[in-house]
Write a protein that holds these residues in place. Structure first.
Motif, PDB file in Angstrom:
ATOM      1  N   LEU A  91       0.837  -1.210   0.000  1.00  0.00           N
ATOM      2  CA  LEU A  91       0.000   0.000   0.000  1.00  0.00           C
ATOM      3  C   LEU A  91       0.867   1.254   0.000  1.00  0.00           C
ATOM      4  N   CYS A 101      -4.715   3.459  -4.375  1.00  0.00           N
ATOM      5  CA  CYS A 101      -5.028   2.144  -3.792  1.00  0.00           C
ATOM      6  C   CYS A 101      -5.668   2.277  -2.417  1.00  0.00           C
ATOM      7  N   VAL A 102      -6.648   1.449  -2.147  1.00  0.00           N
ATOM      8  CA  VAL A 102      -7.184   1.319  -0.791  1.00  0.00           C
ATOM      9  C   VAL A 102      -7.182  -0.159  -0.422  1.00  0.00           C
ATOM     10  N   VAL A 104      -8.378  -3.462   1.173  1.00  0.00           N
ATOM     11  CA  VAL A 104      -9.651  -4.040   1.591  1.00  0.00           C
ATOM     12  C   VAL A 104      -9.322  -5.433   2.138  1.00  0.00           C
TER      13      VAL A 104
ATOM     14  N   HIS B  67     -18.333  12.714  -1.007  1.00  0.00           N
ATOM     15  CA  HIS B  67     -17.529  12.762  -2.222  1.00  0.00           C
ATOM     16  C   HIS B  67     -17.999  13.901  -3.105  1.00  0.00           C
ATOM     17  N   ILE B  73     -10.704  11.760  -3.451  1.00  0.00           N
ATOM     18  CA  ILE B  73     -10.309  10.357  -3.524  1.00  0.00           C
ATOM     19  C   ILE B  73      -8.927  10.190  -2.889  1.00  0.00           C
ATOM     20  N   LEU B  76      -9.459  10.088   0.715  1.00  0.00           N
ATOM     21  CA  LEU B  76      -9.922   8.745   1.087  1.00  0.00           C
ATOM     22  C   LEU B  76      -8.736   7.792   1.184  1.00  0.00           C
ATOM     23  N   VAL B  77      -7.905   7.807   0.138  1.00  0.00           N
ATOM     24  CA  VAL B  77      -6.749   6.912   0.060  1.00  0.00           C
ATOM     25  C   VAL B  77      -5.786   7.165   1.226  1.00  0.00           C
ATOM     26  N   ARG B  80      -7.360   6.418   4.808  1.00  0.00           N
ATOM     27  CA  ARG B  80      -7.441   4.983   5.075  1.00  0.00           C
ATOM     28  C   ARG B  80      -6.062   4.402   5.331  1.00  0.00           C
ATOM     29  N   GLN B  81      -5.075   4.864   4.562  1.00  0.00           N
ATOM     30  CA  GLN B  81      -3.700   4.406   4.790  1.00  0.00           C
ATOM     31  C   GLN B  81      -3.253   4.775   6.210  1.00  0.00           C
ATOM     32  N   MET B  84      -4.831   2.654   8.852  1.00  0.00           N
ATOM     33  CA  MET B  84      -4.213   1.328   8.894  1.00  0.00           C
ATOM     34  C   MET B  84      -2.866   1.400   9.629  1.00  0.00           C
ATOM     35  N   ASP B  85      -2.142   2.504   9.430  1.00  0.00           N
ATOM     36  CA  ASP B  85      -0.855   2.682  10.129  1.00  0.00           C
ATOM     37  C   ASP B  85      -1.071   2.691  11.643  1.00  0.00           C
ATOM     38  N   SER B 107     -14.219  -0.546   7.074  1.00  0.00           N
ATOM     39  CA  SER B 107     -14.606  -0.131   5.720  1.00  0.00           C
ATOM     40  C   SER B 107     -14.700  -1.295   4.742  1.00  0.00           C
ATOM     41  N   ALA B 108     -14.167  -2.475   5.121  1.00  0.00           N
ATOM     42  CA  ALA B 108     -14.268  -3.637   4.233  1.00  0.00           C
ATOM     43  C   ALA B 108     -15.664  -4.250   4.266  1.00  0.00           C
ATOM     44  N   LEU B 143     -17.682   3.746   2.626  1.00  0.00           N
ATOM     45  CA  LEU B 143     -18.543   4.129   1.505  1.00  0.00           C
ATOM     46  C   LEU B 143     -19.940   4.422   2.036  1.00  0.00           C
ATOM     47  N   PHE B 149     -18.680   8.654   0.074  1.00  0.00           N
ATOM     48  CA  PHE B 149     -18.011   8.087   1.241  1.00  0.00           C
ATOM     49  C   PHE B 149     -18.071   9.099   2.370  1.00  0.00           C
TER      50      PHE B 149
END
Lengths: 267, 267
Positions: A91, A101-102, A104, B67, B73, B76-77, B80-81, B84-85, B107-108, B143, B149
């Motif tokens: 990522l 990229c996201v 999932v 959105h 976007i 969003l990217v 989300r990154q 996750m970090d 989000s999945a 989303l 989103f």
């Protein structure tokens, strides 16, 4: 390729050093992300394997056999952690290379029964594609209604996504040039098979591994081929190529010819 | 607490330094993981907020508004990154402290409509709890069927999980000692409210922020309180406490008394 969907599977042997646990091939990953960017594919899903981030742990804790004892919960925990680590490397490289990229996480929404994906809700993936984002997914440890949990391979996930989302093409990036008539790592005279039909694959699927003599059934190629049969039968074109060689992934994503094996229904 | 489920929300202001972007409080996170381990809760879900990993990006790209343009976007990217970090920091600390945590990316599998979670399938979460794993979740960019989103706050997610999974208790770990009658960061004479009823909260929800004088409606406490009202009405006990002070989270998880605000239906 217009608005047709491509599912790109990056094999664990491409993005990690399978001989060294938890070692990613950072340069290869970065080069592949640049190839993806240069190919300007409109609708793309990337799925990656586990390589040395997934297989050693999965094997140590026998995760594919399902939930047999409490120690395996530790295997579930550690393997999922490790797959998230590898996913983060991909990522970060993707975003650094300006790909939208996201991640999932498959295990958050996919369950299997006896190791096979049953019904799966792909509305979120569809919406991400509509937003021109690139879903980044991976082989994962998922819950299984019969086994407790098990391994969902990136290959199975790739084929299923391609079928459900009506992809035009699957690109399987491996560490060999394509499908050979014997194991190219063992036999220097092995010949690359340039084209195969769905029928070739179907016949293969009916044979025992030891009896299948027409293609390389050593290594893990036969498993990959069996996974993609249903996709080929639905009209998805499958290209098996060497992701370690510069330019082949981008050529395939652009729809051009490149060294590899093309599998098409009735081709 | 036996087999009753507890949902622990770790506020972004507890686990990150909100004044410095992308700075996690590693010592605090490790101490909290030790407290969780020591409390020996049988069934637990952990949800964490974004703090300085989420809010600045979300604000910069106006993600809560939905959105509106293609630049978002990228928001969003990146958001989300970043989430996750932060999630990885918590996951690594949890596993290092022998907690069987598995990340589950909201989000999945969760979509919203106008910013609110509609139906949600929690079978995977239930199965993980049955395996004695601890699902580790977080506020996320999801989303949305109306907005494209939007932000799903950890507070909304916490309340919804508690309701759907019939939790006995929600522990909201914040950076203040509980709910005050005015903002304790502004007013040194602010008094901690030790107990509140669902009715108190319900009345509060009907008031405008500027008219609500009985509790601290500055800061973000009122938003948290509004999110937990439906859970309190379903019989979930909510404890708001200071997660920056050693021992309070473990005391609450053990079911003992600790400094904080307890909110119970008709209590």
């Amino acid at each position: 390729m217009g608005d047709q969907l491509i599912v790109l599977k990056l094999g664990g042997s491409v993005i990690t050093d399978k001989k060294r646990e938890f070692v990613a091939r950072n340069d290869t990953i970065s080069r592949i992300m640049k190839e993806i960017g240069a190919s300007r594919v409109n609708r793309l899903i990337i799925v990656h394997g586990g390589g040395s981030y997934g297989h050693p742990l999965a094997k140590q804790y026998r995760l594919s056999e399902g939930h047999r004892n409490q120690t395996q919960i530790l295997g579930l925990v550690k393997t999922r952690q490790s797959m998230m680590d590898l996913n983060k490397i991909l990522l970060d490289s993707a975003i650094k290379n300006h790909l939208p990229c996201v991640s999932v996480q498959p295990s958050a929404f996919i369950r299997t029964k006896g190791g096979r994906i049953e019904e799966v809700n792909l509305e979120i993936i569809k919406s991400l594609l509509d937003l021109h984002a690139i879903p980044l997914m991976f082989g994962d440890v998922v819950l299984d209604s019969q086994l407790g949990f098990t391994i969902l391979s990136g290959d199975q996930l790739t084929a299923r996504l391609a079928i459900e989302l009506c992809a035009s093409q699957i690109v399987l990036a491996t560490d060999v040039d394509g499908v050979f008539d014997s194991d190219p790592k063992e036999n220097p005279k092995a010949s690359l098979i340039a084209r195969m039909t769905g029928q070739d694959l179907g016949e293969l699927a009916g044979e025992d591994e030891k009896d299948a003599r027409t293609i390389d059934v050593t290594g893990k190629m036969i498993g990959k081929m069996r996974e993609v049969i249903p996709a080929v039968q639905k009209g998805v074109r499958v290209i098996v190529l060497n992701g370690l060689v510069d330019g082949r992934i981008s050529a395939a994503l652009r729809g051009g010819g490149t060294l590899g094996t093309v599998i098409e229904d009735g081709a």
